[in-house]
Design a protein around this motif. Structure first.
Motif, mmCIF file in Angstrom:
data_model
loop_
_atom_site.group_PDB
_atom_site.id
_atom_site.type_symbol
_atom_site.label_atom_id
_atom_site.label_comp_id
_atom_site.label_asym_id
_atom_site.label_seq_id
_atom_site.Cartn_x
_atom_site.Cartn_y
_atom_site.Cartn_z
ATOM 1 N N MET A 50 0.832 -1.192 0.000
ATOM 2 C CA MET A 50 0.000 0.000 0.000
ATOM 3 C C MET A 50 0.871 1.248 0.000
ATOM 4 N N THR A 51 0.570 2.127 -0.909
ATOM 5 C CA THR A 51 1.304 3.391 -0.970
ATOM 6 C C THR A 51 0.314 4.529 -1.155
ATOM 7 N N LEU A 52 0.787 5.711 -0.863
ATOM 8 C CA LEU A 52 0.007 6.917 -1.132
ATOM 9 C C LEU A 52 0.560 7.543 -2.400
ATOM 10 N N GLU A 53 -0.329 7.827 -3.336
ATOM 11 C CA GLU A 53 0.064 8.549 -4.534
ATOM 12 C C GLU A 53 -1.172 9.156 -5.152
ATOM 13 N N TYR A 54 -0.957 10.214 -5.903
ATOM 14 C CA TYR A 54 -2.074 10.906 -6.524
ATOM 15 C C TYR A 54 -2.705 10.004 -7.579
ATOM 16 N N ALA A 55 -4.035 9.897 -7.542
ATOM 17 C CA ALA A 55 -4.757 9.140 -8.568
ATOM 18 C C ALA A 55 -5.404 10.118 -9.536
ATOM 19 N N GLY A 56 -6.297 10.974 -9.022
ATOM 20 C CA GLY A 56 -6.961 11.947 -9.877
ATOM 21 C C GLY A 56 -8.399 12.142 -9.451
ATOM 22 N N PRO A 57 -9.124 13.000 -10.167
ATOM 23 C CA PRO A 57 -10.521 13.262 -9.798
ATOM 24 C C PRO A 57 -11.403 12.038 -10.015
ATOM 25 N N LYS A 58 -12.625 12.111 -9.487
ATOM 26 C CA LYS A 58 -13.561 10.993 -9.553
ATOM 27 C C LYS A 58 -13.889 10.657 -11.007
ATOM 28 N N PRO A 59 -13.747 9.369 -11.378
ATOM 29 C CA PRO A 59 -14.081 8.990 -12.751
ATOM 30 C C PRO A 59 -15.573 8.738 -12.926
ATOM 31 N N LEU A 60 -16.080 9.090 -14.085
ATOM 32 C CA LEU A 60 -17.463 8.810 -14.471
ATOM 33 C C LEU A 60 -17.384 7.864 -15.663
ATOM 34 N N ILE A 61 -17.740 6.614 -15.415
ATOM 35 C CA ILE A 61 -17.526 5.553 -16.401
ATOM 36 C C ILE A 61 -18.834 5.211 -17.095
ATOM 37 N N SER A 62 -18.796 5.122 -18.429
ATOM 38 C CA SER A 62 -19.983 4.740 -19.188
ATOM 39 C C SER A 62 -19.561 3.873 -20.370
ATOM 40 N N ALA A 63 -20.546 3.440 -21.122
ATOM 41 C CA ALA A 63 -20.285 2.642 -22.327
ATOM 42 C C ALA A 63 -19.741 3.513 -23.451
ATOM 43 N N HIS A 64 -19.750 4.822 -23.249
ATOM 44 C CA HIS A 64 -19.304 5.743 -24.300
ATOM 45 C C HIS A 64 -17.953 6.379 -23.987
ATOM 46 N N GLY A 65 -17.388 6.061 -22.824
ATOM 47 C CA GLY A 65 -16.079 6.606 -22.483
ATOM 48 C C GLY A 65 -15.929 6.847 -21.002
ATOM 49 N N ILE A 66 -14.882 7.570 -20.675
ATOM 50 C CA ILE A 66 -14.573 7.896 -19.285
ATOM 51 C C ILE A 66 -14.411 9.405 -19.192
ATOM 52 N N GLU A 67 -15.113 9.999 -18.251
ATOM 53 C CA GLU A 67 -14.956 11.422 -17.965
ATOM 54 C C GLU A 67 -14.534 11.545 -16.508
ATOM 55 N N PHE A 68 -14.116 12.740 -16.127
ATOM 56 C CA PHE A 68 -13.681 12.955 -14.747
ATOM 57 C C PHE A 68 -14.407 14.148 -14.157
ATOM 58 N N ASP A 69 -14.902 13.964 -12.933
ATOM 59 C CA ASP A 69 -15.593 15.033 -12.211
ATOM 60 C C ASP A 69 -14.538 15.816 -11.429
ATOM 61 N N HIS A 70 -14.154 16.960 -11.970
ATOM 62 C CA HIS A 70 -13.081 17.751 -11.347
ATOM 63 C C HIS A 70 -13.537 18.456 -10.068
ATOM 64 N N ASN A 71 -14.824 18.375 -9.754
ATOM 65 C CA ASN A 71 -15.313 18.891 -8.470
ATOM 66 C C ASN A 71 -15.105 17.885 -7.352
ATOM 67 N N LYS A 72 -14.757 16.649 -7.705
ATOM 68 C CA LYS A 72 -14.520 15.583 -6.705
ATOM 69 C C LYS A 72 -13.054 15.193 -6.785
ATOM 70 N N GLU A 73 -12.202 16.058 -6.272
ATOM 71 C CA GLU A 73 -10.759 15.862 -6.343
ATOM 72 C C GLU A 73 -10.325 14.712 -5.437
ATOM 73 N N ASP A 74 -9.237 14.090 -5.805
ATOM 74 C CA ASP A 74 -8.617 13.023 -5.019
ATOM 75 C C ASP A 74 -8.182 13.600 -3.670
ATOM 76 N N LYS A 75 -8.509 12.925 -2.581
ATOM 77 C CA LYS A 75 -8.168 13.408 -1.230
ATOM 78 C C LYS A 75 -6.656 13.509 -1.022
ATOM 79 N N PHE A 76 -5.888 12.874 -1.890
ATOM 80 C CA PHE A 76 -4.430 12.950 -1.796
ATOM 81 C C PHE A 76 -3.945 14.398 -1.760
ATOM 82 N N VAL A 77 -4.610 15.289 -2.494
ATOM 83 C CA VAL A 77 -4.131 16.671 -2.603
ATOM 84 C C VAL A 77 -4.228 17.431 -1.274
ATOM 85 N N TYR A 78 -5.006 16.898 -0.321
ATOM 86 C CA TYR A 78 -5.177 17.567 0.973
ATOM 87 C C TYR A 78 -4.339 16.926 2.084
ATOM 88 N N LEU A 79 -3.714 15.802 1.783
ATOM 89 C CA LEU A 79 -3.020 15.047 2.836
ATOM 90 C C LEU A 79 -1.815 15.780 3.417
#
Length: 198
Positions: A1-30
């Motif tokens: 187990m390690t800590l590393e930046y992943a990224g914002p919350k992914p929104l997964i669908s049959a048409h692709g992957i988008e990212f919700d930049h309002n739901k940032e990875d908690k890593f940035v606050y650690l």
């Protein structure tokens, strides 16, 4: 187990992957949470004010992890439990994708591939989130134990986010601790203050 930046919350669908930049990875606050733990966890003399200048560079993920583990001996177990929940959620999403008759076979396969593609990404986000909330609970306990009346920081969004999280954790203590967050200008600088009603 390690800590590393992943990224914002992914929104997964049959048409692709988008990212919700309002739901940032908690890593940035650690880093901020860890610096606050280091700054606040000491003996206090009544009616004395304390000032702490944060470091000019972030604390490494390894030091953050070790620091928070020291305060939360159950952290590894909590991470494993959260990881198990995320794995179960992924398995459920894959099962539903296989059973989804509103999608054609090609769309179902794209959806399944997208879910699988982001498996490690989502697990890393869950690790970061678990460590973050452990740090926040640690901060709430330190504030309560030290009878800290207020904490002031520059009004940066990351400080505000951490203060808001701590405010939530203070309400979950037994007994709950009430607090407010104020934003104000002093010497032409915007500041944020977490005030604790002790």
């Amino acid at each position: 187990m390690t800590l590393e930046y992943a990224g914002p919350k992914p929104l997964i669908s049959a048409h692709g992957i988008e990212f919700d930049h309002n739901k940032e990875d908690k890593f940035v606050y650690l880093s901020i949470a860890a610096e606050l733990i280091q700054a606040l966890d000491h003996e206090y003399i009544e009616d004395k004010s304390y000032t702490c200048l944060t470091g000019d560079k972030p604390i490494t993920p390894e030091i953050i992890f070790a620091l928070i583990r020291r305060y939360d001996p159950q952290l590894d177990r909590e991470i494993e439990e959260r990881q198990t929940l995320v794995e179960a959620e992924i398995a459920s999403q894959i099962k539903h994708a296989h059973e989804n008759r509103l999608l054609c076979e090609e769309e179902r396969q794209v959806l399944i591939n997208n879910i699988e593609l982001l498996r490690a990404y989502r697990i890393q986000r869950s690790i970061n989130k678990t460590v973050y909330y452990s740090a926040i609970e640690t901060l709430a306990r330190i504030i309560h134990k030290g009878h800290i009346e207020h904490i002031t920081a520059p009004m940066y969004p990351k400080f505000f986010h951490v203060f808001h999280s701590v405010q939530g954790a203070l309400t979950k203590l037994h007994p709950p601790v009430d607090s407010t967050i104020d934003i104000y200008t002093e010497d032409k600088h915007l500041s944020v203050q977490l005030k604790i009603r002790v």
